[in-house]
Design a protein around this motif. Structure first.
Motif, mmCIF file in Angstrom:
data_model
loop_
_atom_site.group_PDB
_atom_site.id
_atom_site.type_symbol
_atom_site.label_atom_id
_atom_site.label_comp_id
_atom_site.label_asym_id
_atom_site.label_seq_id
_atom_site.Cartn_x
_atom_site.Cartn_y
_atom_site.Cartn_z
ATOM 1 N N MET A 182 48.184 31.162 33.715
ATOM 2 C CA MET A 182 46.725 31.254 33.886
ATOM 3 C C MET A 182 46.401 31.961 35.192
ATOM 4 S SD MET A 182 45.252 27.515 33.070
ATOM 5 C CE MET A 182 45.732 26.563 31.655
ATOM 6 N N THR A 183 45.294 32.673 35.201
ATOM 7 C CA THR A 183 44.833 33.302 36.446
ATOM 8 C C THR A 183 44.406 32.214 37.442
ATOM 9 O OG1 THR A 183 42.554 33.362 35.692
ATOM 10 C CG2 THR A 183 43.913 35.312 35.196
ATOM 11 N N VAL A 184 44.210 32.643 38.677
ATOM 12 C CA VAL A 184 43.704 31.738 39.709
ATOM 13 C C VAL A 184 42.373 31.127 39.244
ATOM 14 C CG1 VAL A 184 42.698 31.709 42.036
ATOM 15 C CG2 VAL A 184 44.901 32.851 41.627
ATOM 16 N N TYR A 185 41.510 31.979 38.684
ATOM 17 C CA TYR A 185 40.208 31.501 38.208
ATOM 18 C C TYR A 185 40.391 30.363 37.206
ATOM 19 C CZ TYR A 185 35.566 31.458 36.079
ATOM 20 O OH TYR A 185 34.338 31.059 35.618
ATOM 21 N N ALA A 188 39.337 26.497 37.459
ATOM 22 C CA ALA A 188 38.320 26.074 36.479
ATOM 23 C C ALA A 188 38.831 24.944 35.577
ATOM 24 C CB ALA A 188 37.920 27.268 35.610
ATOM 25 N N TYR A 189 40.157 24.784 35.524
ATOM 26 C CA TYR A 189 40.744 23.861 34.548
ATOM 27 C C TYR A 189 40.146 22.438 34.597
ATOM 28 C CZ TYR A 189 44.272 21.722 31.599
ATOM 29 O OH TYR A 189 44.901 21.033 30.595
ATOM 30 N N ILE A 240 30.566 27.031 36.244
ATOM 31 C CA ILE A 240 32.012 26.970 36.513
ATOM 32 C C ILE A 240 32.383 28.076 37.495
ATOM 33 C CG2 ILE A 240 34.296 27.377 35.468
ATOM 34 C CD1 ILE A 240 33.347 25.724 33.080
ATOM 35 N N GLU A 241 31.901 29.276 37.241
ATOM 36 C CA GLU A 241 32.250 30.385 38.151
ATOM 37 C C GLU A 241 31.704 30.127 39.556
ATOM 38 O OE1 GLU A 241 31.636 34.386 36.805
ATOM 39 O OE2 GLU A 241 31.805 35.160 38.860
ATOM 40 N N VAL A 296 34.048 27.646 41.126
ATOM 41 C CA VAL A 296 35.376 28.212 41.408
ATOM 42 C C VAL A 296 35.290 29.073 42.667
ATOM 43 C CG1 VAL A 296 37.150 29.819 40.592
ATOM 44 C CG2 VAL A 296 36.204 28.114 39.019
ATOM 45 N N ARG A 297 34.252 29.891 42.745
ATOM 46 C CA ARG A 297 34.071 30.748 43.932
ATOM 47 C C ARG A 297 33.904 29.896 45.197
ATOM 48 N NH1 ARG A 297 32.886 36.058 43.499
ATOM 49 N NH2 ARG A 297 32.874 36.890 41.396
ATOM 50 N N GLU A 298 33.075 28.865 45.085
ATOM 51 C CA GLU A 298 32.826 27.999 46.239
ATOM 52 C C GLU A 298 34.121 27.349 46.734
ATOM 53 O OE1 GLU A 298 29.428 24.958 46.030
ATOM 54 O OE2 GLU A 298 31.229 23.706 45.948
ATOM 55 N N LYS A 299 34.937 26.866 45.808
ATOM 56 C CA LYS A 299 36.174 26.176 46.210
ATOM 57 C C LYS A 299 37.188 27.167 46.777
ATOM 58 C CE LYS A 299 34.208 22.528 44.716
ATOM 59 N NZ LYS A 299 33.339 21.825 45.651
ATOM 60 N N LEU A 300 37.254 28.350 46.198
ATOM 61 C CA LEU A 300 38.180 29.355 46.737
ATOM 62 C C LEU A 300 37.753 29.754 48.145
ATOM 63 C CD1 LEU A 300 38.842 31.553 43.574
ATOM 64 C CD2 LEU A 300 40.489 30.070 44.740
#
Ligand SMILES: Nc1ncnc2c1ncn2[C@@H]1O[C@H](COP(=O)(O)OP(=O)(O)OP(=O)(O)O)[C@@H](O)[C@H]1O
Length: 279
Positions: free
Chosen positions: A130-133, A137-138, A151-152, A155-159
């Motif tokens: 799976m990609t990082v995204y 997101a999992y 979700i996006e 995901v952006r916020e956590k990265l």
């Protein structure tokens, strides 16, 4: 990550808790959880067959604390995390999470408690295909009804929180990342659901000293900015001394020492001094 490890990680993220029957335990002398403790092991005994691992182990973490669990190999450090996650049940004693004795909860109730915890596994344990995204997101796909935009956003916020540039890494596969970046993605995945409690199993193992420093600072940032309570299993005493509010030393089935890093450094217990090895 091999297939067995991947299955284990998926299972944990899906909150597939041990759902076996719980042996009747005497409740009369149970004093209940300590005030203010968010995690507490109270007189825990655990063995595998003839092999007794933990005997009368007690310690607690107050809200917002970072407790490091250290000790020689095989002393039961990872086992302690598994008890908190309820992947294992104590033979006797209590494991309280946020005031609830998790071994006595129903499967559904334990699931609710388990959702407050994020776990960073040994070696990051990302899903290789799976990609990082998708990795980050999992847990959101598993536990929430968020639409793709939300979700996006998360995901952006956590990265960003773990100091990775979303646009650079989101479409990459774990194999394209350095060890330190993989660990950070592992942390981003663990915090995707905004847990109150973080559990780390050797978060800095296999990393060079500089990257170890980066991950240590990240754990401290989580404590400082998100006020999470953390239990960190680690062999890296330097990193433990930087981040831990209290250190629990497991030795010969018991808690040999529990106290601040300063108290540990000043301990006149020969075993503790040898363990520190002149640090
Ligand atoms: N499911 C299991 N069945 C049987 N024995 C087990 C099981 N899980 C752990 N053990 C044993 O329990 C002991 C403690 O294991 P644990 O992984 O908790 O140690 P640890 O302190 O985390 O070690 P390390 O620092 O090497 O990771 C070991 O002797 C291990 O072999």
């Amino acid at each position: 990550m091999d297939e067995t490890a991947e299955r284990r990680v998926r299972q944990t993220i899906r909150d597939s808790l041990h759902d076996g029957t719980t042996a009747e335990r005497p409740r009369a002398e149970d004093p209940g959880p300590a005030a203010g403790a968010i995690i507490e092991l109270e007189r825990v005994f655990l063995g595998f067959g003839e092999n007794q691992i933990l005997e009368d182990v007690s310690f607690l973490a107050q809200r917002g604390e970072t407790i490091a669990v250290v000790g020689e190999s095989g002393t039961g450090k990872s086992t302690t995390l598994k008890l908190i996650l309820r992947h294992l049940q104590p033979d006797s004693g209590r494991v309280y999470v946020d005031g609830e004795d998790i071994a006595s909860l129903s499967f559904q109730e334990a699931l609710r408690v388990r959702k407050r915890m994020g776990m960073v596994f040994q070696g990051a344990a990302l899903f290789d295909s799976m990609t990082v995204y998708e990795n980050v997101a999992y847990p959101l796909r598993e536990h929430t009804e968020y639409d793709e935009d939300e979700i996006e956003r998360r995901v952006r916020e956590k990265l960003e929180f773990v100091d990775l540039e979303p646009d650079r890494v989101m479409e990459q596969l774990p194999s394209e990342l350095s060890g330190g970046m993989r660990k950070r993605v592992g942390v981003a995945r663990a915090i995707a659901n905004d847990p109150q409690i973080m559990l780390y199993d050797e978060p800095t193992s296999g990393l060079d000293p500089l990257t170890t420093g980066t991950i240590t600072r990240l754990i401290m940032k989580l404590q400082r900015e998100l006020h999470v309570t953390s239990i960190v299993v680690s062999h890296d005493i330097r990193s433990v001394f930087r981040m831990a509010s209290q250190v629990a030393v497991l030795a010969d089935k018991h808690i040999r020492f529990f106290g601040t890093p300063e108290e540990m450094a000043a301990s006149d217990d020969r075993y503790i001094q040898d363990f520190l090895g002149g640090f």
